[in-house]
Write a protein that holds these residues in place. Structure first.
Motif, PDB file in Angstrom:
ATOM      1  N   PHE A  39       8.439 -20.464  -0.498  1.00 57.66           N
ATOM      2  CA  PHE A  39       7.642 -19.244  -0.417  1.00 57.66           C
ATOM      3  C   PHE A  39       7.915 -18.481   0.871  1.00 57.66           C
ATOM      4  CE2 PHE A  39       3.753 -17.283   1.258  1.00 57.66           C
ATOM      5  CZ  PHE A  39       3.636 -16.245   0.358  1.00 57.66           C
ATOM      6  N   TYR A  40       7.978 -19.188   2.007  1.00 60.52           N
ATOM      7  CA  TYR A  40       8.170 -18.497   3.274  1.00 60.52           C
ATOM      8  C   TYR A  40       9.487 -17.735   3.303  1.00 60.52           C
ATOM      9  CZ  TYR A  40      11.243 -22.274   4.836  1.00 60.52           C
ATOM     10  OH  TYR A  40      12.260 -23.179   4.945  1.00 60.52           O
ATOM     11  N   GLU A  41      10.521 -18.270   2.661  1.00 62.67           N
ATOM     12  CA  GLU A  41      11.816 -17.590   2.638  1.00 62.67           C
ATOM     13  C   GLU A  41      11.749 -16.331   1.786  1.00 62.67           C
ATOM     14  OE1 GLU A  41      16.148 -18.596   0.869  1.00 62.67           O
ATOM     15  OE2 GLU A  41      15.259 -20.178   2.096  1.00 62.67           O
ATOM     16  N   ALA A  42      10.997 -16.394   0.701  1.00 62.24           N
ATOM     17  CA  ALA A  42      10.859 -15.251  -0.194  1.00 62.24           C
ATOM     18  C   ALA A  42      10.076 -14.140   0.463  1.00 62.24           C
ATOM     19  CB  ALA A  42      10.172 -15.673  -1.485  1.00 62.24           C
ATOM     20  N   SER A  43       9.186 -14.489   1.392  1.00 63.70           N
ATOM     21  CA  SER A  43       8.342 -13.469   1.963  1.00 63.70           C
ATOM     22  C   SER A  43       8.688 -13.101   3.403  1.00 63.70           C
ATOM     23  CB  SER A  43       6.880 -13.871   1.865  1.00 63.70           C
ATOM     24  OG  SER A  43       6.676 -15.200   2.054  1.00 63.70           O
ATOM     25  N   GLU A  47      10.323 -11.102   6.265  1.00 60.85           N
ATOM     26  CA  GLU A  47      10.742  -9.703   6.372  1.00 60.85           C
ATOM     27  C   GLU A  47      10.277  -8.874   5.182  1.00 60.85           C
ATOM     28  OE1 GLU A  47      14.806  -9.203   7.526  1.00 60.85           O
ATOM     29  OE2 GLU A  47      14.733 -10.946   8.818  1.00 60.85           O
ATOM     30  N   ARG A  48       9.120  -9.201   4.690  1.00 58.69           N
ATOM     31  CA  ARG A  48       8.543  -8.493   3.567  1.00 58.69           C
ATOM     32  C   ARG A  48       7.118  -8.094   3.908  1.00 58.69           C
ATOM     33  NH1 ARG A  48      11.261  -9.463  -1.427  1.00 58.69           N
ATOM     34  NH2 ARG A  48      12.936 -10.948  -1.171  1.00 58.69           N
ATOM     35  N   ILE A  49       6.545  -7.374   3.004  1.00 53.23           N
ATOM     36  CA  ILE A  49       5.127  -7.047   3.104  1.00 53.23           C
ATOM     37  C   ILE A  49       4.408  -7.904   2.072  1.00 53.23           C
ATOM     38  CG2 ILE A  49       3.395  -5.256   2.776  1.00 53.23           C
ATOM     39  CD1 ILE A  49       5.634  -3.222   3.556  1.00 53.23           C
ATOM     40  N   ILE A  50       3.403  -8.628   2.522  1.00 46.95           N
ATOM     41  CA  ILE A  50       2.593  -9.393   1.585  1.00 46.95           C
ATOM     42  C   ILE A  50       1.169  -8.862   1.635  1.00 46.95           C
ATOM     43  CG2 ILE A  50       4.012 -11.472   1.635  1.00 46.95           C
ATOM     44  CD1 ILE A  50       1.931 -12.788   3.428  1.00 46.95           C
ATOM     45  N   THR A  51       0.501  -8.928   0.507  1.00 45.81           N
ATOM     46  CA  THR A  51      -0.901  -8.539   0.426  1.00 45.81           C
ATOM     47  C   THR A  51      -1.683  -9.761   0.008  1.00 45.81           C
ATOM     48  OG1 THR A  51      -0.298  -6.283  -0.178  1.00 45.81           O
ATOM     49  CG2 THR A  51      -2.558  -6.963  -0.634  1.00 45.81           C
ATOM     50  N   ILE A  52      -2.685 -10.079   0.799  1.00 41.55           N
ATOM     51  CA  ILE A  52      -3.515 -11.230   0.493  1.00 41.55           C
ATOM     52  C   ILE A  52      -4.951 -10.780   0.252  1.00 41.55           C
ATOM     53  CG2 ILE A  52      -2.117 -12.952   1.674  1.00 41.55           C
ATOM     54  CD1 ILE A  52      -3.887 -12.712   4.093  1.00 41.55           C
ATOM     55  N   SER A  53      -5.598 -11.477  -0.630  1.00 39.32           N
ATOM     56  CA  SER A  53      -7.011 -11.244  -0.928  1.00 39.32           C
ATOM     57  C   SER A  53      -7.794 -12.413  -0.355  1.00 39.32           C
ATOM     58  CB  SER A  53      -7.205 -11.154  -2.442  1.00 39.32           C
ATOM     59  OG  SER A  53      -8.577 -11.119  -2.755  1.00 39.32           O
ATOM     60  N   LEU A  54      -8.868 -12.101   0.326  1.00 39.70           N
ATOM     61  CA  LEU A  54      -9.701 -13.140   0.916  1.00 39.70           C
ATOM     62  C   LEU A  54     -11.147 -12.945   0.489  1.00 39.70           C
ATOM     63  CD1 LEU A  54      -7.817 -11.895   3.652  1.00 39.70           C
ATOM     64  CD2 LEU A  54      -8.272 -14.258   4.162  1.00 39.70           C
ATOM     65  N   ALA A  55     -11.837 -14.037   0.234  1.00 39.12           N
ATOM     66  CA  ALA A  55     -13.280 -14.018   0.024  1.00 39.12           C
ATOM     67  C   ALA A  55     -13.892 -14.585   1.299  1.00 39.12           C
ATOM     68  CB  ALA A  55     -13.665 -14.844  -1.186  1.00 39.12           C
ATOM     69  N   LEU A  56     -14.643 -13.752   2.013  1.00 41.31           N
ATOM     70  CA  LEU A  56     -15.189 -14.133   3.306  1.00 41.31           C
ATOM     71  C   LEU A  56     -16.709 -14.180   3.258  1.00 41.31           C
ATOM     72  CD1 LEU A  56     -13.072 -11.776   5.625  1.00 41.31           C
ATOM     73  CD2 LEU A  56     -12.511 -14.088   4.847  1.00 41.31           C
ATOM     74  N   GLU A  57     -17.277 -15.154   3.947  1.00 36.12           N
ATOM     75  CA  GLU A  57     -18.726 -15.193   4.078  1.00 36.12           C
ATOM     76  C   GLU A  57     -19.161 -13.961   4.859  1.00 36.12           C
ATOM     77  OE1 GLU A  57     -19.947 -18.869   5.886  1.00 36.12           O
ATOM     78  OE2 GLU A  57     -19.006 -20.066   4.302  1.00 36.12           O
ATOM     79  N   ASN A  58     -20.274 -13.384   4.478  1.00 34.44           N
ATOM     80  CA  ASN A  58     -20.780 -12.182   5.133  1.00 34.44           C
ATOM     81  C   ASN A  58     -21.532 -12.579   6.405  1.00 34.44           C
ATOM     82  OD1 ASN A  58     -21.437  -9.514   5.586  1.00 34.44           O
ATOM     83  ND2 ASN A  58     -23.331  -9.651   4.407  1.00 34.44           N
ATOM     84  N   LYS A  59     -20.759 -12.996   7.401  1.00 37.43           N
ATOM     85  CA  LYS A  59     -21.297 -13.387   8.702  1.00 37.43           C
ATOM     86  C   LYS A  59     -20.517 -12.662   9.780  1.00 37.43           C
ATOM     87  CE  LYS A  59     -22.819 -17.939   7.281  1.00 37.43           C
ATOM     88  NZ  LYS A  59     -22.647 -19.381   7.431  1.00 37.43           N
ATOM     89  N   ALA A  60     -21.208 -12.303  10.846  1.00 31.97           N
ATOM     90  CA  ALA A  60     -20.575 -11.595  11.953  1.00 31.97           C
ATOM     91  C   ALA A  60     -19.394 -12.399  12.500  1.00 31.97           C
ATOM     92  CB  ALA A  60     -21.592 -11.331  13.060  1.00 31.97           C
ATOM     93  N   GLY A  61     -18.272 -11.741  12.680  1.00 31.67           N
ATOM     94  CA  GLY A  61     -17.117 -12.342  13.326  1.00 31.67           C
ATOM     95  C   GLY A  61     -16.081 -12.967  12.406  1.00 31.67           C
ATOM     96  N   ILE A  80      -8.403 -17.705  -0.487  1.00 34.16           N
ATOM     97  CA  ILE A  80      -7.245 -16.885  -0.120  1.00 34.16           C
ATOM     98  C   ILE A  80      -6.306 -16.860  -1.307  1.00 34.16           C
ATOM     99  CG2 ILE A  80      -5.292 -16.586   1.459  1.00 34.16           C
ATOM    100  CD1 ILE A  80      -6.760 -18.536   3.348  1.00 34.16           C
ATOM    101  N   GLU A  81      -5.739 -15.688  -1.576  1.00 34.07           N
ATOM    102  CA  GLU A  81      -4.807 -15.555  -2.689  1.00 34.07           C
ATOM    103  C   GLU A  81      -3.777 -14.491  -2.334  1.00 34.07           C
ATOM    104  OE1 GLU A  81      -5.074 -14.628  -7.483  1.00 34.07           O
ATOM    105  OE2 GLU A  81      -6.880 -14.569  -6.264  1.00 34.07           O
ATOM    106  N   VAL A  82      -2.518 -14.799  -2.573  1.00 37.18           N
ATOM    107  CA  VAL A  82      -1.476 -13.777  -2.422  1.00 37.18           C
ATOM    108  C   VAL A  82      -1.519 -12.920  -3.683  1.00 37.18           C
ATOM    109  CG1 VAL A  82       0.996 -13.333  -2.201  1.00 37.18           C
ATOM    110  CG2 VAL A  82      -0.026 -15.286  -1.024  1.00 37.18           C
ATOM    111  N   ILE A  83      -1.741 -11.620  -3.492  1.00 39.82           N
ATOM    112  CA  ILE A  83      -1.848 -10.754  -4.663  1.00 39.82           C
ATOM    113  C   ILE A  83      -0.634  -9.851  -4.838  1.00 39.82           C
ATOM    114  CG2 ILE A  83      -4.345 -10.838  -4.830  1.00 39.82           C
ATOM    115  CD1 ILE A  83      -4.489  -8.149  -3.424  1.00 39.82           C
ATOM    116  N   GLY A  84       0.259  -9.848  -3.881  1.00 37.55           N
ATOM    117  CA  GLY A  84       1.471  -9.064  -4.029  1.00 37.55           C
ATOM    118  C   GLY A  84       2.390  -9.214  -2.846  1.00 37.55           C
ATOM    119  N   GLN A  85       3.665  -8.903  -3.100  1.00 39.03           N
ATOM    120  CA  GLN A  85       4.648  -8.879  -2.022  1.00 39.03           C
ATOM    121  C   GLN A  85       5.773  -7.952  -2.428  1.00 39.03           C
ATOM    122  OE1 GLN A  85       6.597 -12.567  -1.148  1.00 39.03           O
ATOM    123  NE2 GLN A  85       6.495 -13.267  -3.242  1.00 39.03           N
ATOM    124  N   THR A  86       6.394  -7.345  -1.416  1.00 39.86           N
ATOM    125  CA  THR A  86       7.526  -6.454  -1.676  1.00 39.86           C
ATOM    126  C   THR A  86       8.765  -7.020  -1.068  1.00 39.86           C
ATOM    127  OG1 THR A  86       7.098  -5.177   0.320  1.00 39.86           O
ATOM    128  CG2 THR A  86       6.082  -4.395  -1.707  1.00 39.86           C
TER     129      THR A  86
END
Length: 148
Positions: free
Chosen positions: A62-66, A68-82, A142-148
């Motif tokens: 995976f690291y080789e495929a990505s 020098e690319r742009i990756i888009t990741i989706s994260l679900a975060l707890e709604n806490k400061a910081g 965490i989920e990778v949702i796209g890469q170019t």
């Protein structure tokens, strides 16, 4: 789909045939310099040379495929400061170049965030970036949702 030059999938290792996994392992041995020749690599992992040559141009980490690319990741975060701040600081600490950040309104204590970043100058692999992000307190998913 016909005519596209780069069709890639992110697939769990758990469902791949053994020959593909061993090809990836052999290539890694060669890259790291643990072996000198393809013959040494395939012998060490228990793979035939013909299987190696069949899959070598289509298998890479995976690291080789990505790199020098742009990756888009989706994260679900707890709604806490910081929490988002820790995520962004971690990305910056490995020299990921953040291009966009989109955050939805938190629902039921979880904020969905998508981050697009360039990986070309990163000090570590995108694979390790994802692992590190997963260790941050408050990061639920965490989920990778796209890469170019």
């Amino acid at each position: 789909m016909a005519g596209r030059t780069h069709d890639f999938l992110i697939v769990s290792k758990a469902i791949l045939p053994e020959a593909i996994l061993k090809t990836a392992e052999a290539k890694e041995l060669l890259v790291k310099g643990d072996v000198d020749t393809i013959n040494d690599a395939v012998e060490r992992v228990g793979l035939s040379r013909s299987a190696y040559y069949k899959y070598k141009d289509g298998v890479f980490p995976f690291y080789e495929a990505s790199r020098e690319r742009i990756i888009t990741i989706s994260l679900a975060l707890e709604n806490k400061a910081g929490v988002l701040s820790h995520v962004l600081n971690f990305i910056a600490s490995v020299k990921g170049n953040i291009l966009t950040i989109n955050q939805g309104i938190p629902l039921q204590g979880i904020a969905n965030v998508s981050v697009s970043l360039e990986t070309a100058e990163m000090a570590d692999t995108p694979e390790n970036l994802l692992t590190g992000l997963g260790k941050i307190h408050g990061v639920r998913k965490i989920e990778v949702i796209g890469q170019t």
